[in-house]
Motif scaffolding. Structure first.
Motif, PDB file in Angstrom:
ATOM      1  N   MET A   1      -1.077  14.347  12.328  1.00 21.37           N
ATOM      2  CA  MET A   1      -0.091  14.187  11.277  1.00 21.37           C
ATOM      3  C   MET A   1       0.122  12.700  10.960  1.00 21.37           C
ATOM      4  SD  MET A   1       1.747  16.194   9.489  1.00 21.37           S
ATOM      5  CE  MET A   1       3.219  16.396   8.628  1.00 21.37           C
ATOM      6  N   ALA A   2       0.241  11.878  12.004  1.00 26.00           N
ATOM      7  CA  ALA A   2       0.447  10.447  11.805  1.00 26.00           C
ATOM      8  C   ALA A   2      -0.769   9.823  11.127  1.00 26.00           C
ATOM      9  CB  ALA A   2       0.731   9.751  13.130  1.00 26.00           C
ATOM     10  N   ASN A   3      -1.970  10.318  11.494  1.00 28.96           N
ATOM     11  CA  ASN A   3      -3.205   9.799  10.905  1.00 28.96           C
ATOM     12  C   ASN A   3      -3.243  10.101   9.396  1.00 28.96           C
ATOM     13  OD1 ASN A   3      -5.692   8.593  10.754  1.00 28.96           O
ATOM     14  ND2 ASN A   3      -6.821  10.381  11.492  1.00 28.96           N
ATOM     15  N   GLN A   4      -2.832  11.286   9.005  1.00 27.98           N
ATOM     16  CA  GLN A   4      -2.812  11.668   7.596  1.00 27.98           C
ATOM     17  C   GLN A   4      -1.782  10.818   6.835  1.00 27.98           C
ATOM     18  OE1 GLN A   4      -1.877  15.772   6.909  1.00 27.98           O
ATOM     19  NE2 GLN A   4      -2.522  15.688   4.759  1.00 27.98           N
ATOM     20  N   TYR A   5      -0.656  10.564   7.468  1.00 25.84           N
ATOM     21  CA  TYR A   5       0.379   9.724   6.865  1.00 25.84           C
ATOM     22  C   TYR A   5      -0.159   8.318   6.629  1.00 25.84           C
ATOM     23  CZ  TYR A   5       4.645   7.005   6.305  1.00 25.84           C
ATOM     24  OH  TYR A   5       5.605   6.155   5.823  1.00 25.84           O
ATOM     25  N   GLU A   6      -0.863   7.766   7.616  1.00 27.07           N
ATOM     26  CA  GLU A   6      -1.438   6.421   7.474  1.00 27.07           C
ATOM     27  C   GLU A   6      -2.468   6.372   6.348  1.00 27.07           C
ATOM     28  OE1 GLU A   6      -2.961   5.457  11.316  1.00 27.07           O
ATOM     29  OE2 GLU A   6      -0.961   5.236  12.189  1.00 27.07           O
ATOM     30  N   LYS A   7      -3.258   7.438   6.208  1.00 24.77           N
ATOM     31  CA  LYS A   7      -4.237   7.498   5.124  1.00 24.77           C
ATOM     32  C   LYS A   7      -3.532   7.498   3.766  1.00 24.77           C
ATOM     33  CE  LYS A   7      -7.976   9.937   7.508  1.00 24.77           C
ATOM     34  NZ  LYS A   7      -8.756  11.189   7.556  1.00 24.77           N
ATOM     35  N   LEU A   8      -2.454   8.260   3.675  1.00 28.78           N
ATOM     36  CA  LEU A   8      -1.703   8.322   2.429  1.00 28.78           C
ATOM     37  C   LEU A   8      -1.072   6.970   2.088  1.00 28.78           C
ATOM     38  CD1 LEU A   8       0.005  11.822   2.649  1.00 28.78           C
ATOM     39  CD2 LEU A   8      -1.847  11.140   1.126  1.00 28.78           C
ATOM     40  N   VAL A   9      -0.552   6.301   3.097  1.00 34.94           N
ATOM     41  CA  VAL A   9       0.044   4.979   2.885  1.00 34.94           C
ATOM     42  C   VAL A   9      -1.030   3.987   2.424  1.00 34.94           C
ATOM     43  CG1 VAL A   9       1.130   3.014   4.049  1.00 34.94           C
ATOM     44  CG2 VAL A   9       1.992   5.336   4.444  1.00 34.94           C
ATOM     45  N   ALA A  10      -2.208   4.047   3.044  1.00 31.22           N
ATOM     46  CA  ALA A  10      -3.304   3.153   2.660  1.00 31.22           C
ATOM     47  C   ALA A  10      -3.773   3.468   1.237  1.00 31.22           C
ATOM     48  CB  ALA A  10      -4.462   3.285   3.645  1.00 31.22           C
ATOM     49  N   GLN A  11      -3.843   4.759   0.907  1.00 26.03           N
ATOM     50  CA  GLN A  11      -4.251   5.161  -0.431  1.00 26.03           C
ATOM     51  C   GLN A  11      -3.237   4.669  -1.464  1.00 26.03           C
ATOM     52  OE1 GLN A  11      -4.505   9.387  -1.009  1.00 26.03           O
ATOM     53  NE2 GLN A  11      -5.653   9.191  -2.924  1.00 26.03           N
ATOM     54  N   LYS A  12      -1.961   4.784  -1.126  1.00 23.49           N
ATOM     55  CA  LYS A  12      -0.907   4.312  -2.020  1.00 23.49           C
ATOM     56  C   LYS A  12      -1.047   2.805  -2.254  1.00 23.49           C
ATOM     57  CE  LYS A  12       4.076   3.878  -2.453  1.00 23.49           C
ATOM     58  NZ  LYS A  12       5.365   4.037  -1.804  1.00 23.49           N
ATOM     59  N   ALA A  13      -1.334   2.055  -1.197  1.00 20.45           N
ATOM     60  CA  ALA A  13      -1.488   0.604  -1.312  1.00 20.45           C
ATOM     61  C   ALA A  13      -2.690   0.266  -2.200  1.00 20.45           C
ATOM     62  CB  ALA A  13      -1.647  -0.023   0.065  1.00 20.45           C
ATOM     63  N   ARG A  14      -3.813   0.998  -2.025  1.00 14.64           N
ATOM     64  CA  ARG A  14      -4.998   0.755  -2.850  1.00 14.64           C
ATOM     65  C   ARG A  14      -4.705   1.057  -4.325  1.00 14.64           C
ATOM     66  NH1 ARG A  14      -7.580   3.407   1.411  1.00 14.64           N
ATOM     67  NH2 ARG A  14      -7.704   5.308   0.164  1.00 14.64           N
ATOM     68  N   LEU A  15      -3.996   2.149  -4.562  1.00 13.30           N
ATOM     69  CA  LEU A  15      -3.667   2.514  -5.937  1.00 13.30           C
ATOM     70  C   LEU A  15      -2.733   1.497  -6.584  1.00 13.30           C
ATOM     71  CD1 LEU A  15      -3.260   6.380  -5.634  1.00 13.30           C
ATOM     72  CD2 LEU A  15      -5.099   5.133  -6.768  1.00 13.30           C
ATOM     73  N   LYS A  16      -1.787   0.974  -5.782  1.00 16.25           N
ATOM     74  CA  LYS A  16      -0.887  -0.044  -6.312  1.00 16.25           C
ATOM     75  C   LYS A  16      -1.664  -1.309  -6.662  1.00 16.25           C
ATOM     76  CE  LYS A  16       3.390  -2.575  -5.415  1.00 16.25           C
ATOM     77  NZ  LYS A  16       3.172  -3.321  -6.614  1.00 16.25           N
ATOM     78  N   GLU A  17      -2.597  -1.701  -5.816  1.00 15.55           N
ATOM     79  CA  GLU A  17      -3.421  -2.873  -6.105  1.00 15.55           C
ATOM     80  C   GLU A  17      -4.249  -2.650  -7.374  1.00 15.55           C
ATOM     81  OE1 GLU A  17      -5.833  -3.829  -2.735  1.00 15.55           O
ATOM     82  OE2 GLU A  17      -4.103  -4.121  -1.425  1.00 15.55           O
ATOM     83  N   LYS A  18      -4.793  -1.440  -7.513  1.00 10.67           N
ATOM     84  CA  LYS A  18      -5.582  -1.124  -8.698  1.00 10.67           C
ATOM     85  C   LYS A  18      -4.711  -1.180  -9.948  1.00 10.67           C
ATOM     86  CE  LYS A  18      -8.742   2.300 -10.593  1.00 10.67           C
ATOM     87  NZ  LYS A  18      -9.400   3.588 -10.416  1.00 10.67           N
ATOM     88  N   MET A  19      -3.491  -0.650  -9.867  1.00 13.20           N
ATOM     89  CA  MET A  19      -2.568  -0.709 -10.991  1.00 13.20           C
ATOM     90  C   MET A  19      -2.234  -2.155 -11.342  1.00 13.20           C
ATOM     91  SD  MET A  19       0.117   2.467 -10.471  1.00 13.20           S
ATOM     92  CE  MET A  19       1.382   1.537 -11.264  1.00 13.20           C
ATOM     93  N   ASP A  20      -1.999  -2.968 -10.316  1.00 15.84           N
ATOM     94  CA  ASP A  20      -1.695  -4.384 -10.551  1.00 15.84           C
ATOM     95  C   ASP A  20      -2.857  -5.084 -11.251  1.00 15.84           C
ATOM     96  OD1 ASP A  20       0.774  -4.038  -9.403  1.00 15.84           O
ATOM     97  OD2 ASP A  20       0.205  -4.912  -7.458  1.00 15.84           O
ATOM     98  N   ARG A  21      -4.100  -4.802 -10.827  1.00 14.99           N
ATOM     99  CA  ARG A  21      -5.278  -5.402 -11.468  1.00 14.99           C
ATOM    100  C   ARG A  21      -5.389  -4.958 -12.925  1.00 14.99           C
ATOM    101  NH1 ARG A  21      -7.876  -4.089  -6.546  1.00 14.99           N
ATOM    102  NH2 ARG A  21      -8.750  -2.240  -7.521  1.00 14.99           N
ATOM    103  N   GLU A  22      -5.165  -3.675 -13.178  1.00 19.44           N
ATOM    104  CA  GLU A  22      -5.255  -3.158 -14.547  1.00 19.44           C
ATOM    105  C   GLU A  22      -4.155  -3.751 -15.427  1.00 19.44           C
ATOM    106  OE1 GLU A  22      -7.723  -1.359 -15.858  1.00 19.44           O
ATOM    107  OE2 GLU A  22      -8.689  -1.487 -13.886  1.00 19.44           O
ATOM    108  N   ASN A  23      -2.950  -3.885 -14.886  1.00 19.32           N
ATOM    109  CA  ASN A  23      -1.860  -4.508 -15.642  1.00 19.32           C
ATOM    110  C   ASN A  23      -2.185  -5.959 -15.962  1.00 19.32           C
ATOM    111  OD1 ASN A  23      -0.194  -2.287 -15.875  1.00 19.32           O
ATOM    112  ND2 ASN A  23       0.885  -2.714 -13.965  1.00 19.32           N
TER     113      ASN A  23
END
Length: 92
Positions: A1-23
């Motif tokens: 469960m903790a591993n899945q949570y960490e993956k989701l947090v990492a995915q969220k961070a990658r998506l935020k970085e991608k959004m920042d680059r696109e903006n």
């Protein structure tokens, strides 16, 4: 469960970085378009000013004197302007 949570947090961070680059790309693109429009307007104004000086021999007049000269003839020119030069034509 903790591993899945960490993956989701990492995915969220990658998506935020991608959004920042696109903006950033979007802001950069808008800046470039605005800059190009300003350059085009400046060029057009310089060309029109040069034509004014050439045909009205206004190179020795101050800005205020030039405006006064143009005001004298504005009504006549606008009243006798051919239809192809009126505002309803698309700009080039």
């Amino acid at each position: 469960m903790a591993n899945q949570y960490e993956k989701l947090v990492a995915q969220k961070a990658r998506l935020k970085e991608k959004m920042d680059r696109e903006n950033f790309k979007l802001r950069q693109s808008k800046y470039y378009e605005n800059r190009q429009a300003r350059k085009a307007r400046s060029r057009r104004l310089i060309q029109k000013g040069a034509l004014l000086e050439k045909y009205f021999q206004a190179d020795n007049l101050s800005v205020d004197q030039t405006e006064e000269l143009l005001k004298m003839f504005a009504d006549y020119v606008n009243a006798h302007k051919p239809s192809k030069f009126k505002n309803n034509q698309p700009k080039n």
